[in-house]
Design a protein around this motif. Sequence first.
Motif, PDB file in Angstrom:
ATOM      1  N   GLU A 180     -12.504  78.548  -3.625  1.00  0.00           N
ATOM      2  CA  GLU A 180     -13.729  79.067  -2.774  1.00  0.00           C
ATOM      3  C   GLU A 180     -13.748  80.520  -2.351  1.00  0.00           C
ATOM      4  OE1 GLU A 180     -17.256  78.494  -1.838  1.00  0.00           O
ATOM      5  OE2 GLU A 180     -16.496  76.435  -1.751  1.00  0.00           O
ATOM      6  N   ILE A 184     -16.340  83.481  -3.301  1.00  0.00           N
ATOM      7  CA  ILE A 184     -16.917  84.268  -2.322  1.00  0.00           C
ATOM      8  C   ILE A 184     -16.540  85.743  -2.346  1.00  0.00           C
ATOM      9  CG2 ILE A 184     -17.662  82.541  -0.730  1.00  0.00           C
ATOM     10  CD1 ILE A 184     -15.386  83.449   1.248  1.00  0.00           C
TER      11      ILE A 184
ATOM     12  N   PRO B 141     -15.995  75.148   3.216  1.00  0.00           N
ATOM     13  CA  PRO B 141     -15.116  76.092   3.898  1.00  0.00           C
ATOM     14  C   PRO B 141     -15.463  77.485   3.625  1.00  0.00           C
ATOM     15  CG  PRO B 141     -14.103  75.390   1.735  1.00  0.00           C
ATOM     16  CD  PRO B 141     -15.350  74.573   2.043  1.00  0.00           C
ATOM     17  N   ALA B 142     -16.618  77.940   2.905  1.00  0.00           N
ATOM     18  CA  ALA B 142     -17.087  79.215   2.665  1.00  0.00           C
ATOM     19  C   ALA B 142     -16.954  79.942   3.839  1.00  0.00           C
ATOM     20  CB  ALA B 142     -18.253  79.314   1.655  1.00  0.00           C
ATOM     21  N   SER B 144     -15.900  79.686   6.725  1.00  0.00           N
ATOM     22  CA  SER B 144     -14.556  79.960   7.560  1.00  0.00           C
ATOM     23  C   SER B 144     -13.675  80.887   6.740  1.00  0.00           C
ATOM     24  CB  SER B 144     -13.731  78.722   7.708  1.00  0.00           C
ATOM     25  OG  SER B 144     -14.408  77.664   8.610  1.00  0.00           O
ATOM     26  N   LEU B 145     -13.736  80.900   5.617  1.00  0.00           N
ATOM     27  CA  LEU B 145     -12.898  81.818   4.466  1.00  0.00           C
ATOM     28  C   LEU B 145     -13.417  83.138   4.416  1.00  0.00           C
ATOM     29  CD1 LEU B 145     -12.138  79.136   1.819  1.00  0.00           C
ATOM     30  CD2 LEU B 145     -10.503  80.260   3.257  1.00  0.00           C
ATOM     31  N   ALA B 146     -14.924  83.093   4.448  1.00  0.00           N
ATOM     32  CA  ALA B 146     -15.505  84.516   4.386  1.00  0.00           C
ATOM     33  C   ALA B 146     -15.102  85.133   6.001  1.00  0.00           C
ATOM     34  CB  ALA B 146     -17.000  84.612   4.407  1.00  0.00           C
ATOM     35  N   GLU B 148     -12.455  84.729   7.688  1.00  0.00           N
ATOM     36  CA  GLU B 148     -11.094  84.934   7.565  1.00  0.00           C
ATOM     37  C   GLU B 148     -10.903  86.190   6.796  1.00  0.00           C
ATOM     38  OE1 GLU B 148      -8.361  83.848   9.500  1.00  0.00           O
ATOM     39  OE2 GLU B 148      -9.407  82.020  10.416  1.00  0.00           O
TER      40      GLU B 148
END
Lengths: 188, 188
Positions: A180, A184, B141-142, B144-146, B148
Motif C-alpha cells: 500500500e 500511494i 491502511p492508505a 495512515s500510511l500516507a 506516516e
Amino acid sequence: MGRWQPNARGRLEQAALDLFGERGFEQTTAAQIAERAGLTERTFFRHYGDKREVLFSGARELEEAFVTTLADTPETAAPMEAMASALETIAAFFLDSHEFARRRHAVITANAELRERELIKLASLAAALAATLRRRGVKDPAASLAAEAGMAVFKIGFERWVGGTGERTLADHLRESLAELRAITAGA
Amino acid sequence: MGRWQPNARGRLEQAALDLFGERGFEQTTAAQIAERAGLTERTFFRHYGDKREVLFSGARELEEAFVTTLADTPETAAPMEAMASALETIAAFFLDSHEFARRRHAVITANAELRERELIKLASLAAALAATLRRRGVKDPAASLAAEAGMAVFKIGFERWVGGTGERTLADHLRESLAELRAITAGA
C-alpha cells in the motif's frame, strides 16, 4: 536467591496483563502482579526492574533482531528490499503471540505514559535501522527515509494485526502495508 | 495586568534560546528568561505556561495549518499529492525562521525530555493528518500510511534543513525528501 521458578516470566507477564486490564496500569503494583502469578515480589524484581518493563522487556530483543536481519540481507538488495526482507523475519517472531500482543497493545493505548514509551521505542528502532543502512553504504536522506518508511509499515501493519482476529498473520499485514505504501507513493 | 510589551513573545523566545544554549534547558528558569528579555516574570507567564512551552507553543498552530491545507486540497488529489501540496504550504510558514529553528532543534536534541515531547508532537500530527485523509474518503491502511509517509518526509526534510546553512529553503528539502521516498519505495 530463591529456587528456580518454572516459566516465571511467562506467569508474571500473564498476571500483569490480567491486572492492567482489570484495574488499569497505574492502579497495579509489582507486589500484586507477583501475588497473582503465585510468586514472590522478590522473584518479580529478579526478572523486571519495574511493572512497566513487563510490557517493554522485548524492545531490545526486537531492535537487535531487526538490526541483525537488516544487516544480513545481501549487499545487492536496495534499501526497501532489505527492509522488506527484515520485516518478514521480524514477523516470524510474533507467530504465536497475537493474544499477548493484542492485550499489551490495549494496555498501552489506554495510558499516555505508555504510549510515549512506545513512541520512544519506535523512534530508537528507526534510528538503529537508519544507522544500519548507512553502514551498508546507503546515503542520506535515503537511509533515514527508508528506515522511517520501514517503521511506518511496521507500525501500521502491527496495529492492524493486533486490531484484527489474528487469522491473518503479522507477515500478511506487513506485506499489505508495504504494498500500500508503494502504491500511494508511486501514484503522483 | 501590566502595560503592553512590544514583541514580548519574540523577546522571550530569543532570551530563552540564548539561556538554554548557554546553561542548558534544565538549569534555566522562567524568571531568568524574563530578566534576560528585560521583562517581568509575570509577563513571561502571561505568554507561556512554563519554559518548555516557549519551544512548543507553535505546535498547535502547525497542526492546524497542516490539517487545514491538507483538507483544502482538491478532492481529486491522490493522498500523497494532497500531502505534497500541504508540505509546500507548511514550508512557507518557516521561510524566515531558519536561525530560530536551528537553535530550537539544538536545544531539543540535547535533552531527552524535550526529544520525547517532540516525538509526541509529531505522532499527534500524524494522527490528525490520517483523520483528515479519512474524512476525504481515503481508506485505511492508505490513510495512515500516507500520513506516516508525509510525517517521515517532514521530519527528515526538516532535520536536513536545520542541519544546513539555510541557503536552501525548507521547501527545497521537503521536495527532495519526498522525491527520495518515492524513488526508494518504487525500486523493488
